[in-house]
Design an enzyme around this catalytic site. Structure first.
Site, PDB file in Angstrom:
ATOM      1  N   ASP A   1       0.823  -1.208   0.000  1.00 47.34           N
ATOM      2  CA  ASP A   1       0.000   0.000   0.000  1.00 47.34           C
ATOM      3  C   ASP A   1       0.855   1.255   0.000  1.00 47.34           C
ATOM      4  O   ASP A   1       1.478   1.595   1.004  1.00 47.34           O
ATOM      5  CB  ASP A   1      -0.903   0.006   1.236  1.00 47.34           C
ATOM      6  CG  ASP A   1      -2.016  -1.009   1.126  1.00 47.34           C
ATOM      7  OD1 ASP A   1      -2.758  -0.963   0.124  1.00 47.34           O
ATOM      8  OD2 ASP A   1      -2.140  -1.858   2.035  1.00 47.34           O
TER       9      ASP A   1
ATOM     10  N   ASP B   1     -10.465  -5.190  -0.844  1.00 46.38           N
ATOM     11  CA  ASP B   1      -9.400  -4.617  -0.020  1.00 46.38           C
ATOM     12  C   ASP B   1      -9.975  -3.795   1.130  1.00 46.38           C
ATOM     13  O   ASP B   1     -10.525  -2.721   0.901  1.00 46.38           O
ATOM     14  CB  ASP B   1      -8.503  -3.737  -0.910  1.00 46.38           C
ATOM     15  CG  ASP B   1      -7.294  -3.208  -0.154  1.00 46.38           C
ATOM     16  OD1 ASP B   1      -7.015  -3.689   0.955  1.00 46.38           O
ATOM     17  OD2 ASP B   1      -6.629  -2.293  -0.695  1.00 46.38           O
TER      18      ASP B   1
END
Ligand code: DX5
Ligand code: ZN
Length: 231
Positions: free
Chosen positions: A39, A182
């Site tokens: 991320d 996600d």
């Protein structure tokens, strides 16, 4: 080749001790994860700052595991080459920061290097028409089930109908696009996520927050596979 739209587990290292990301990657390898989710947040697109291409490159030297790089940044055009150079296998861009023609350029850049493209939407974003029209060029549509920024938030069930709609669209159009979910995926909700159409399952806290993170990958996989069989 991976089975088309098979279940894949993608641990998100953001949930681990950021001073020891090498161990985070090692846990994914030991747990036989399919890919590791990285991320990248720039403090503009979302209210956090994580890591950049230098970190991705450093981790690249530790493993062959597929790197799924989720760019939560305002200006992906300025950084796509750096993440390709760093060794990202799949680069996911957010629809909120581009339009169809910017996507076309980015997509060509990524494909020219033999890598894959993902497209992500925040919980409140509908998948735009330009993105639906280009899904054949997208390896994974990433449906975020938390607001971008932090690991450890709860999955928002209000996003599930959008997930289901996206799965229907993919099936109706005979596309091979993966549906990646996600945010807040845990052993307790992974079966619902799979029933609604998710097949690539990102898990931060759901893996790295567990007492046995290596075993947690298999727990998610078993539950997801069994929901898939009963579908
Ligand atoms: C949020 C990130 C997610 C998050 C997942 O900005 O995109 O990948 O780290 O972590 P969990 O599974 O803990 O929500
Ligand atoms: Zn992510």
């Amino acid at each position: 080749m991976d089975e088309m739209n098979g279940i894949r587990i993608a641990p998100s290292i953001l949930a681990w001790d950021l001073g020891d990301l090498e161990r985070a990657v090692e846990i994914s390898v030991q747990g036989r994860a399919d890919q590791v989710h990285l991320d990248v947040i720039d403090g503009h697109f979302a209210p956090n700052i994580t890591f950049g291409p230098g970190t991705v490159k450093a981790l690249r030297s530790r493993t062959d595991l597929k790197f799924d790089t989720h760019l939560m940044i305002e200006n992906p055009q300025a950084y796509v080459d750096k993440f390709l150079d760093a060794g990202s296998d799949i680069i996911t861009f957010h629809t909120e920061v581009m339009n169809g023609s910017v996507f076309d350029d980015l997509q060509r850049t990524v494909r020219a290097r033999g890598r894959e493209v993902g497209l992500a939407v925040k919980p409140e974003t509908e998948v735009p028409k330009w993105a639906l029209e280009r899904l054949d060029k997208v390896s994974a549509l990433v449906v975020m089930t938390v607001n971008p920024g932090f690991s450890g938030q709860k999955l928002d069930p209000a996003v599930l109908p959008k997930l289901q709609k996206a799965r229907e669209y993919i099936e109706e159009n005979g596309l091979g696009t993966d549906l990646e979910v996600d945010g807040g995926v845990e052993p307790e909700n992974v079966q619902e996520v799979v029933r609604r159409g998710g097949n690539v399952l990102v898990a931060g806290a759901g893996v790295y927050g567990k007492k046995d993170p290596v075993g947690a990958v298999a727990v998610l996989r078993e539950r997801a596979e069994s929901a898939r069989r009963r579908k």
